[in-house]
Design a protein around this motif. Structure first.
Motif, PDB file in Angstrom:
ATOM      1  N   CYS A 191       0.760  -1.067   0.030  1.00  0.00           N
ATOM      2  CA  CYS A 191       0.016   0.041  -0.153  1.00  0.00           C
ATOM      3  C   CYS A 191       0.827   1.177   0.180  1.00  0.00           C
ATOM      4  N   SER A 192       1.774   0.892   0.752  1.00  0.00           N
ATOM      5  CA  SER A 192       2.840   2.234   0.855  1.00  0.00           C
ATOM      6  C   SER A 192       3.594   2.514  -0.521  1.00  0.00           C
ATOM      7  N   ILE A 193       3.845   1.511  -1.335  1.00  0.00           N
ATOM      8  CA  ILE A 193       4.327   1.585  -2.592  1.00  0.00           C
ATOM      9  C   ILE A 193       3.373   2.566  -3.569  1.00  0.00           C
ATOM     10  N   LEU A 194       2.165   1.994  -3.446  1.00  0.00           N
ATOM     11  CA  LEU A 194       0.974   2.582  -4.459  1.00  0.00           C
ATOM     12  C   LEU A 194       0.821   4.079  -4.197  1.00  0.00           C
ATOM     13  N   CYS A 195       0.978   4.389  -2.628  1.00  0.00           N
ATOM     14  CA  CYS A 195       0.860   5.793  -2.506  1.00  0.00           C
ATOM     15  C   CYS A 195       2.263   6.638  -2.459  1.00  0.00           C
ATOM     16  N   ASP A 196       3.280   5.955  -2.292  1.00  0.00           N
ATOM     17  CA  ASP A 196       4.570   6.508  -2.225  1.00  0.00           C
ATOM     18  C   ASP A 196       4.561   7.334  -1.001  1.00  0.00           C
TER      19      ASP A 196
END
Ligand code: XUL
Length: 508
Positions: A191-196
């Motif tokens: 999820c962190s990767i998707l929202c950077d």
């Protein structure tokens, strides 16, 4: 058209399920298999080989390459990714990823995700739920806290749970531990990767860590400090599963997505499955009949299993959920089938016609493998009758009735009478097993046509959080009942008595 994407990052692969929430249609499904599509990671079953059979780790970069590949597939297929209005996801529970920075770097679309995140990993591999190497850490935590850990976090210290895994890492690799600035679950990492950005951990997946206090819905400071020095500062925030974690990063425009669409907090695969099979409200239980059998259900109240076998997680639809895992599921059914040497038609259909409910009191404890529920470390098949003189059809009814009885016995701590049980998984196609479950539980047994409940659950959660579509509407559209088996009310006293006999046999 309002489309919502659910990404399911499981042990063996990553899948995408895209739903049209208004029309109630599944409009796209894509899949990457780690072994087949990413052979360079040397993980045919989704984890790295290890000389210690208790250790099971995966390479987090494999999950990132899988995400790039999944989105490339959608683009190559000309899927209209620009019409997607929201994304959420599901991660295999308990696995953890270790970063040397609190937030990922700003993602450059000219590079892959894996090459940009590689320098940010403070630990090259991620222990996953199959890891059983933390017995010592669990014993230490149990010695220190006893039942308090279960009463607060929903589970006693468990080897695959993230807290004991973190404790082992902090002690055995102190330098890397000092260099770790953020620890994510598989769900919050992706999820962190998707929202950077640093995404929170939800109450569903967070409860699989032995660190989240389910009374306060926040990190339990006492357990966190006892698990590892400096841990609190390394954990992300905790949040409800319907919160928006952030906005889709510009990196993903290269796949046609609109940057800035909401990314809903991810959860674990079991909490997502609860939603994906339409069982987010108390009263309906779910039995998934796979290699292992699992029993799960929404709960209003936070109660725990005094025997410590069942777990309590946050329910993404609010409140809590149970999860009870029976190791000897299809594994045991297949062993019995091999013992009596019959075909599946005989096993799934004929055996029940040749025998009577109750099977003259025959019961078995089918621990072909060490069992989680109840905890049995020494495998072995135990029966209350002479195995050699029993007929094939009797042994088949016996395994089915005994498995239904163990599920009823070990789910009773929830204090709910389930009027409806939804069954999924390979063995749910057996009419004999479905009727036995209906009679033992005195509940309607429903089959549903959902294939990937975790991915679908994530897509449903995205639609619920972004467009505020009530869960019940979405369940009606995506998780409708295909077939219902009614219980025979006259068999209730017989199975009440058998439950007592089964409990006595198990206790002995
Ligand atoms: C649950 C568990 C597994 C994993 C992987 O406690 O360990 O179900 O979530 O599916």
């Amino acid at each position: 058209m309002a489309l919502y994407l659910g990404i399911d990052s499981s042990t063996q692969g990553m899948k995408a399920e895209i739903i049209d929430a208004e029309n109630g249609k599944l409009v796209g499904s894509y899949a990457v298999n780690f072994g087949r599509d990413l052979p360079q990671y040397n993980s045919p079953d989704g984890f790295l080989p290890n000389s210690d059979p208790l250790v099971r780790h995966s390479d987090p970069l494999m999950w990132l390459d899988a995400m790039d590949l999944l989105f490339s597939q959608m683009k190559a297929d000309k899927f209209p990714t620009e019409t997607i209005c929201g994304i959420s996801g599901s991660g295999q529970q308990h696995g953890s990823v270790y970063l040397n920075a609190p937030v990922p770097p700003v993602l450059d679309p000219s590079k892959s995700l894996a090459e940009q995140i590689k320098p940010v990993l403070s630990r090259a591999t991620a222990p996953i739920w199959m890891d059983k190497s933390t017995r010592k850490e669990c014993e230490q935590l149990t010695a220190e806290f006893g039942a308090e850990m279960r009463l607060n976090t929903g589970s006693p210290a468990i080897e695959r749970f993230t807290g004991p895994q973190i404790r082992k890492f902090a002690v055995t690799e102190p330098e890397k531990w000092e260099n770790t600035k953020r620890i994510h679950l598989v769900s919050s990492f992706l999820c962190s990767i998707l929202c950077d950005a640093s995404a929170p951990i939800d109450y569903g997946d967070g409860a699989g860590m032995n660190l989240l206090d389910l009374h306060t819905l926040n990190w339990n400071q006492k357990f966190v400090s006892a698990t590892a020095h400096g841990l609190l500062g390394k954990l992300p925030a905790v949040a409800a599963s319907n919160r928006i974690a952030g906005r889709l990063a510009p990196y993903f425009e290269k796949y046609g997505f609109r940057a800035g669409i909401p990314v809903v907090v991810w959860s674990g695969d079991n909490p997502n499955s609860l939603i994906g099979v339409g069982a987010g409200s108390p009263g309906t239980a779910v039995i998934s009949l796979g290699t292992s059998d699992t029993f799960f259900a929404a709960m209003d109240e936070f109660v725990t299993d005094p025997e410590g076998c069942g777990h309590v997680f946050g329910n993404p639809a609010g409140g809590f959920m149970s999860l009870i895992c029976f190791t000897n599921g299809s594994l045991a059914r297949e062993k019995v089938k091999a013992m009596v040497n019959v075909d599946w038609e005989f096993f799934d259909v004929t055996s029940a016609k040749l025998t009577k409910p109750g099977n003259n009191g025959k019961l078995m404890l089918p621990y072909f493998e060490p069992e989680n529920t109840p905890l049995v470390t020494e495998p072995g098949l135990r029966t209350n009758f002479d195995l050699a003189s029993a007929k094939p059809e009797e042994l088949i009814r016996c395994i089915m009735e005994s498995q239904a009885l163990t599920m009823r016995r070990h789910s009773a701590w929830q204090g709910q009478h389930f009027k409806r049980i939804r069954v999924t998984g390979g063995a749910s196609k057996s009419p004999a097993l479905r009727q036995i479950l209906a009679d033992v539980f005195q509940a309607e047994i429903e089959t549903i046509a959902v294939r990937n409940s975790a991915g679908l659950g994530a897509a449903i959660r995205a639609a619920n959080a972004v467009a505020k579509i009530p869960f019940e509407d979405l369940y009606g559209k995506f998780c409708a009942t295909v077939e219902t088996v009614q219980p025979h009310a006259e068999l209730a006293p017989l199975y009440d008595q058998m439950l007592k006999d089964f409990s006595a046999l198990e206790t002995r």
